[in-house]
Design an enzyme around this catalytic site. Structure first.
Site, PDB file in Angstrom:
ATOM      1  N   ASN A  10       0.752  -0.781  -0.263  1.00  0.00           N
ATOM      2  CA  ASN A  10      -0.097   0.249  -0.378  1.00  0.00           C
ATOM      3  C   ASN A  10       0.732   1.303  -0.010  1.00  0.00           C
ATOM      4  O   ASN A  10       1.033   1.692   0.542  1.00  0.00           O
ATOM      5  CB  ASN A  10      -1.036   0.068   0.591  1.00  0.00           C
ATOM      6  CG  ASN A  10      -1.683   1.375   1.132  1.00  0.00           C
ATOM      7  OD1 ASN A  10      -1.812   2.163   0.257  1.00  0.00           O
ATOM      8  ND2 ASN A  10      -2.285   1.534   2.874  1.00  0.00           N
ATOM      9  N   LYS A  12      -0.173   4.173  -0.311  1.00  0.00           N
ATOM     10  CA  LYS A  12      -0.606   5.332   0.450  1.00  0.00           C
ATOM     11  C   LYS A  12      -0.336   6.687  -0.609  1.00  0.00           C
ATOM     12  O   LYS A  12      -0.305   6.698  -1.490  1.00  0.00           O
ATOM     13  CB  LYS A  12      -0.023   6.180   1.965  1.00  0.00           C
ATOM     14  CG  LYS A  12      -0.560   4.249   2.844  1.00  0.00           C
ATOM     15  CD  LYS A  12      -0.012   4.458   3.726  1.00  0.00           C
ATOM     16  CE  LYS A  12      -0.547   2.801   4.734  1.00  0.00           C
ATOM     17  NZ  LYS A  12      -0.685   3.222   6.552  1.00  0.00           N
ATOM     18  N   HIS A  96      -9.485   0.831   5.067  1.00  0.00           N
ATOM     19  CA  HIS A  96      -8.064   0.821   6.204  1.00  0.00           C
ATOM     20  C   HIS A  96      -8.203   1.965   7.195  1.00  0.00           C
ATOM     21  O   HIS A  96      -9.640   2.617   7.285  1.00  0.00           O
ATOM     22  CB  HIS A  96      -6.857   1.675   5.224  1.00  0.00           C
ATOM     23  CG  HIS A  96      -5.441   1.296   5.091  1.00  0.00           C
ATOM     24  ND1 HIS A  96      -5.335   2.395   6.543  1.00  0.00           N
ATOM     25  CD2 HIS A  96      -4.630   0.577   4.393  1.00  0.00           C
ATOM     26  CE1 HIS A  96      -3.949   2.380   6.412  1.00  0.00           C
ATOM     27  NE2 HIS A  96      -4.112   1.270   6.077  1.00  0.00           N
ATOM     28  N   GLU A  98      -7.084   4.478   7.803  1.00  0.00           N
ATOM     29  CA  GLU A  98      -6.989   5.592   7.767  1.00  0.00           C
ATOM     30  C   GLU A  98      -7.658   6.544   7.493  1.00  0.00           C
ATOM     31  O   GLU A  98      -8.362   7.469   8.087  1.00  0.00           O
ATOM     32  CB  GLU A  98      -5.831   6.159   7.048  1.00  0.00           C
ATOM     33  CG  GLU A  98      -4.126   5.589   7.381  1.00  0.00           C
ATOM     34  CD  GLU A  98      -3.289   5.092   7.036  1.00  0.00           C
ATOM     35  OE1 GLU A  98      -2.138   5.084   7.104  1.00  0.00           O
ATOM     36  OE2 GLU A  98      -3.388   5.232   5.220  1.00  0.00           O
ATOM     37  N   GLU A 166      -4.574  -5.304  10.616  1.00  0.00           N
ATOM     38  CA  GLU A 166      -3.824  -4.430  10.737  1.00  0.00           C
ATOM     39  C   GLU A 166      -3.763  -4.224  12.123  1.00  0.00           C
ATOM     40  O   GLU A 166      -5.106  -2.894  12.441  1.00  0.00           O
ATOM     41  CB  GLU A 166      -4.012  -3.284  10.018  1.00  0.00           C
ATOM     42  CG  GLU A 166      -3.481  -3.392   8.084  1.00  0.00           C
ATOM     43  CD  GLU A 166      -3.359  -2.837   7.482  1.00  0.00           C
ATOM     44  OE1 GLU A 166      -1.946  -2.977   6.225  1.00  0.00           O
ATOM     45  OE2 GLU A 166      -4.237  -1.531   7.183  1.00  0.00           O
ATOM     46  N   GLY A 172       2.492   2.432  10.945  1.00  0.00           N
ATOM     47  CA  GLY A 172       3.610   3.018  10.775  1.00  0.00           C
ATOM     48  C   GLY A 172       4.248   3.885  12.126  1.00  0.00           C
ATOM     49  O   GLY A 172       4.539   5.201  11.794  1.00  0.00           O
ATOM     50  N   SER A 212       3.720  -1.951  10.527  1.00  0.00           N
ATOM     51  CA  SER A 212       5.345  -1.989  10.562  1.00  0.00           C
ATOM     52  C   SER A 212       5.752  -3.289   9.950  1.00  0.00           C
ATOM     53  O   SER A 212       6.557  -3.768  10.723  1.00  0.00           O
ATOM     54  CB  SER A 212       5.240  -1.929  11.874  1.00  0.00           C
ATOM     55  OG  SER A 212       4.829  -0.196  12.245  1.00  0.00           O
TER      56      SER A 212
END
Length: 253
Positions: A10, A12, A96, A98, A166, A172, A212
């Site tokens: 991904n 992003k 996702h 985010e 996730e 991240g 990560s």
């Protein structure tokens, strides 16, 4: 039934035309296991999808990072599943964290997106995962089960779905779920699917891990029995993504 290892990258909201070409060149030149061992999908920003699709090696595929919840039309700024199908993009990432957190996408909204994308012939990487607060409160399984339950209520065929677990606290941040932590959630999730969807789906659906993942930890994570691959963020922009793809050989052996 053996589940084929799956590695998604991904990208992003990153990249220039030159950077994208450089990443693809690295992938094209990489020595990795064959498509019978690992399925590799990379997800550049929308605007780079046609470029990447054109120059990427044929055994790797592309994914969009999102798609609209229903048929296209007067929805400024959105991209519909139909547009992606027309471009020959086979995969899409939905739900996702985010987008769930920053854009307030609810479990039901994500589930509707998954169902619509599948109905148009796309394959879906559906993301689920808990926040740090939820993990510390001991409700990780409740959270991922509710997220999965919403999807299960809207679809009947799981053949074209990959579930990506996730943990939000590991995305991240440099923190990574330990192999044991990841395996525990994957196993619990598979058990939930067995009890609430079907034994066949529980056995066949791929549950991949994201948070990560890097070249240094991917082999140990890949060795976990219920972990069927990775959805990789930052490391998918770097040469070490090749090392992560190669961790698929752990399963083969």
């Amino acid at each position: 039934m053996a589940r084929k290892f799956f590695v998604g990258g991904n990208w992003k909201c990153n990249g220039t035309t030159e950077e994208v070409k450089k990443i693809v060149t690295t992938l094209n030149e990489a020595t990795v296991p064959g498509a019978d061992v690992v399925e590799v999908v990379v997800s550049p920003p929308y605007v780079f999808l046609p470029l990447v699709k054109d120059i990427l090696r044929p055994d790797f595929h592309v994914a969009a990072q999102n798609s609209w919840v229903r048929k296209g039309g007067a929805f400024t700024g959105e991209i519909s599943a139909e547009i992606l199908v027309n471009l020959g993009v086979p995969w899409v990432i939905l739900g996702h964290s985010e987008r769930r957190q920053l854009l307030n996408e609810s479990n039901e909204f994500v589930a509707d997106k998954v169902a619509y994308a599948l109905s148009q012939g796309l394959k879906v990487i559906a993301c689920i995962g808990e926040t740090l607060e939820q993990r510390e409160a001991g409700i990780t399984l409740n959270v991922v089960a509710e997220q999965t339950k919403a999807i299960a209520a809207k679809i009947t065929n799981w053949d074209n779905v990959v579930l990506a677990y996730e943990p939000v606290w590991a995305i991240g941040t440099g923190k990574v779920a330990s192999p044991a932590q990841a395996q525990e959630v994957h196993a619990d999730l598979r058990k939930w699917i067995h009890e609430n969807v079907s034994a066949d789906v529980a056995e066949s659906v791929r549950i991949i891990y994201g948070g990560s993942v890097n070249g240094g930890n991917s082999k140990e994570l890949a060795g976990q029995p219920d972990l069927d691959g990775f959805l990789v963020g930052g490391a998918s922009l770097k040469p070490e993504f090749v090392d992560i793809i190669n961790s698929a050989t752990v399963k083969k052996n």
